[in-house]
Design an enzyme around this catalytic site. Structure first.
Site: not given
Length: 370
Positions: A149, A218, A316, A349-350
């Site tokens: 990342s 967040r 992603d 992405h995670d």
């Protein structure tokens, strides 16, 4: 607001003054880091891990901190990053609130918290700080440099600024520059924090804290960290039970809303809002093309390493798979034996944090061949 420092953290005192890329300098600053495994006599078995925006340096448990780390399944004896063979260092990014000096730290000159008096932060500043740690440990060259990342950006900056610092590189869900979509999302996140009246130009405290702004920031982040494919399979349109809702107009109704709320609630009191602003902006500014007159592939081609692996997920949306392809292509132009791998992980992405079955084997294979 205070810093959030994991037990068992180690600290390196940065050179003082420590110059920053965009001007200004830090005095008596420090970098937090943790290590696993043992450095061999020739200091040739070291691996440096550069993490994303929010993680600390506690990537996995060790004797000084038995709590599982954020990459617990990837790092340890017999795991893909095998600490029986490798001496592994993980650094908390400069500008963070997890032990390294950042806006939530106290300025030794003024004896007051830096807040917005912290100098403008660039990815390159974190790169230079991390390499100070490496050199302080007696390591002249890393066996491999791993970045995921935001850490993928930092790793590329390290390789550009410090030639010959590593023999190989693994770039996981990283990029050589921020794309417009990612910049736009982070801009909205920063705006949410700054529009919270409790932010108060960065002068908040525990009593008057921009919780709402950071919570919205967040939530926006979490939406981009995962994928629509995962949301569909995990939550669908399932509604909350009646005892989980209230009569508030436009309140929580769906499970996905509750997930975002719970995730954000856990985050807001474990990360400093000003640090979030600084680190977020540093990602927008980073651009490898600056190192080659606007040509990003030529910038990547300036990096000189023996081998590289660029790996990412097809789902992603924050660091799209094309950006990992671009890294591999640019490194190849510079003579690196670079491999690209795109995985079909549904977690977006995670995925590199949770899909160890997908990401672990290629990382292990790459390191085993060194």
């Amino acid at each position: 607001m205070t810093e959030f420092i994991p037990p068992g953290s180690l600290f390196h005192a940065l050179s003082s003054p420590f110059p920053m890329k965009r001007g200004g300098q830090l005095h008596r600053a420090r970098i937090a880091y943790e290590t696993w495994g043992h450095l061999n006599a020739s200091a040739t078995n070291a691996i440096l891990i550069m993490p994303g925006l929010s993680p600390n340096a506690h990537a996995a448990h060790h004797d000084s901190n038995a709590e599982p780390g954020w990459w617990e399944s990837m790092l340890g004896p017999g795991k893909p990053i095998d600490t029986d063979r490798w001496f592994v260092i993980c650094v908390n990014s400069l500008g963070s609130c997890k032990g390294s000096t950042g806006p939530a730290s106290y300025n030794p000159i003024t004896q007051a918290m830096y807040r917005l008096d912290f100098p403008a932060l660039s990815i390159e500043d974190g790169a230079n700080a991390a390499i100070e740690v490496v050199h302080a440990l007696g390591i002249k060259q890393l066996a491999s440099l791993i970045g995921n990342s935001m850490g993928g950006m930092t790793a590329l900056a390290i390789l550009l600024l410090h030639p010959d610092i590593a023999r190989s590189h693994i770039n996981i869900s990283g990029s050589a520059q921020a794309l417009p979509f990612s910049i736009a999302i982070r801009s909205l996140q920063r705006e949410a924090i700054r529009l919270d009246p409790h932010w108060n130009q960065g002068h908040y405290d525990d009593t008057h804290y921009p919780e709402s702004g950071l919570r919205i920031a967040r939530k926006l982040g979490v939406i981009t960290y995962r994928s629509a494919l995962e949301w569909d399979g995990r939550f669908g349109r399932v509604r909350l039970d009646s005892d989980q809702t209230n009569d508030t107009p436009f309140g929580l109704e769906f499970q996905i809303e509750n997930y975002l709320e719970s995730h954000a609630h856990r985050f807001v009191h474990t990360f400093d809002p000003n640090c979030y602003l600084y680190l977020s902006r540093s990602m927008d500014w980073f651009d490898v093309a600056e190192y080659a007159n606007g040509d990003i592939l030529a910038g990547l081609a300036r990096i000189r390493i023996q081998r590289a692996l660029a790996i990412g997920s097809h789902t992603d949306i924050l660091f799209p798979i094309q950006q990992q392809q671009q890294i591999a292509e640019g490194l190849r132009r510079g003579g690196t034996h670079a491999t690209f791998l795109g995985l079909d992980s549904p977690q977006g992405h995670d995925a590199f944090l949770v899909d160890i079955a997908g990401f672990g084997p290629p990382v292990k294979e790459f390191l085993d061949e060194l």
